[in-house]
Design an enzyme around this catalytic site. Sequence first.
Site, PDB file in Angstrom:
ATOM      1  N   LEU A  10      23.937  35.576  53.579  1.00 46.32           N
ATOM      2  CA  LEU A  10      24.877  35.314  52.472  1.00 46.32           C
ATOM      3  C   LEU A  10      24.521  34.029  51.716  1.00 46.32           C
ATOM      4  CD1 LEU A  10      27.616  35.880  51.001  1.00 46.32           C
ATOM      5  CD2 LEU A  10      28.680  34.465  52.763  1.00 46.32           C
ATOM      6  N   ASP A  11      24.711  32.883  52.423  1.00 49.36           N
ATOM      7  CA  ASP A  11      24.549  31.581  51.776  1.00 49.36           C
ATOM      8  C   ASP A  11      23.103  31.360  51.364  1.00 49.36           C
ATOM      9  OD1 ASP A  11      27.272  30.692  52.212  1.00 49.36           O
ATOM     10  OD2 ASP A  11      26.760  30.457  54.321  1.00 49.36           O
ATOM     11  N   LYS A  45      20.158  24.971  57.129  1.00 50.35           N
ATOM     12  CA  LYS A  45      20.363  26.292  56.527  1.00 50.35           C
ATOM     13  C   LYS A  45      20.321  27.376  57.599  1.00 50.35           C
ATOM     14  CE  LYS A  45      18.848  25.209  51.865  1.00 50.35           C
ATOM     15  NZ  LYS A  45      17.824  25.437  50.843  1.00 50.35           N
ATOM     16  N   ALA A 115      25.720  33.634  59.300  1.00 50.25           N
ATOM     17  CA  ALA A 115      26.273  32.729  60.311  1.00 50.25           C
ATOM     18  C   ALA A 115      27.661  32.219  59.916  1.00 50.25           C
ATOM     19  CB  ALA A 115      25.337  31.538  60.481  1.00 50.25           C
ATOM     20  N   GLU A 169      16.444  36.567  53.715  1.00 52.96           N
ATOM     21  CA  GLU A 169      16.846  35.260  54.263  1.00 52.96           C
ATOM     22  C   GLU A 169      16.312  34.092  53.446  1.00 52.96           C
ATOM     23  OE1 GLU A 169      18.236  33.177  56.216  1.00 52.96           O
ATOM     24  OE2 GLU A 169      19.323  34.469  57.587  1.00 52.96           O
TER      25      GLU A 169
HETATM   26  C1  BG6 Z   1      25.113  29.650  57.077  1.00 53.88           C
HETATM   27  C2  BG6 Z   1      24.736  28.452  56.247  1.00 53.88           C
HETATM   28  O1  BG6 Z   1      25.030  30.809  56.302  1.00 53.88           O
HETATM   29  O2  BG6 Z   1      26.445  29.517  57.565  1.00 53.88           O
HETATM   30  C3  BG6 Z   1      24.939  27.169  57.034  1.00 53.88           C
HETATM   31  O3  BG6 Z   1      23.390  28.549  55.846  1.00 53.88           O
HETATM   32  C4  BG6 Z   1      26.365  27.111  57.568  1.00 53.88           C
HETATM   33  O4  BG6 Z   1      24.669  26.063  56.204  1.00 53.88           O
HETATM   34  C5  BG6 Z   1      26.685  28.366  58.373  1.00 53.88           C
HETATM   35  O5  BG6 Z   1      26.556  25.964  58.392  1.00 53.88           O
HETATM   36  C6  BG6 Z   1      28.136  28.390  58.873  1.00 53.88           C
HETATM   37  O6  BG6 Z   1      28.978  28.518  57.768  1.00 53.88           O
HETATM   38  P1  BG6 Z   1      30.546  28.277  57.786  1.00 53.88           P
HETATM   39  O7  BG6 Z   1      30.983  28.801  56.429  1.00 53.88           O
HETATM   40  O8  BG6 Z   1      31.111  29.085  58.906  1.00 53.88           O
HETATM   41  O9  BG6 Z   1      30.773  26.821  57.970  1.00 53.88           O
HETATM   42 MG    MG Z   2      21.253  31.341  54.101  1.00 51.71          MG
END
Ligand code: BG6
Ligand code: MG
Length: 218
Positions: A10-11, A45, A115, A169
């Site tokens: 996602l991120d 990340k 994640a 990814e």
């Molecule tokens: C991942 C990000 O997708 O999610 C990380 O790349 C992040 O940077 C992790 O720490 C957890 O995300 P969240 O939204 O549960 O804090």
């Molecule tokens: Mg990512």
Amino acid sequence: MHKKGFIFDLDGVIVDTAKYHFLAWKNLAKSLGFDFTEEQNEQLKGVSRVDSLKKILAWGNTSVSEDKFQELMTLKNTEYLSYIDKMDDSEILVDVPRVLDFLKAKDQGISLGSASKNARRILEKVQLLPKFDAIVDGNDVSKAKPNPEVFLIAAKAVNCKPEDCIVFEDSVAGVEAANLANMISIGIGSKDVLHEADYIFKDFSEISEAFITELINK
Ligand code: BG6
Ligand code: MG
């Protein structure tokens, strides 16, 4: 049964929330009296919230009590969510909807493998939730990337074997997880960072329908 399973992080892949994670963690570190670099940020990340905070505290040579640790996690997430809650579909990264719609038209499995514990909230904000057959996120796993758990669950959720899955990814940890899961890894971002991926593209505008068709027929 889907022919292939396409698993999206996602991120940094679907939306540019990586910049919001960076900002919130940087401000947290600042409040503790230290800073970290953009290069160090690459190591955050794909990494879970807990593991990210552990790394940041180690960089700052700082140790805190368990209560303080929980408080810092909440502080970071509260700031992060203040950015997320302002998001709309204009923050979807280039050509992501085109690829999702093409995969849907070809009847392929589409999973999220993130994640983040905020994944559903973000997909709702940018109105992409209905495009996914399955969502697997930080609430569903016990082992963080580079452990392949999240992708193995995401594959199962669309009835695909790991070797029939393709992962998009943007993180080093995520590419490693996809490779460990025996899936095809596609890095979205810089060749300098994501060199372990099977294929690397700057963004989805470089991913042609001919290339996706090739992956489907592999
Ligand atoms: C991942 C990000 O997708 O999610 C990380 O790349 C992040 O940077 C992790 O720490 C957890 O995300 P969240 O939204 O549960 O804090
Ligand atoms: Mg990512």
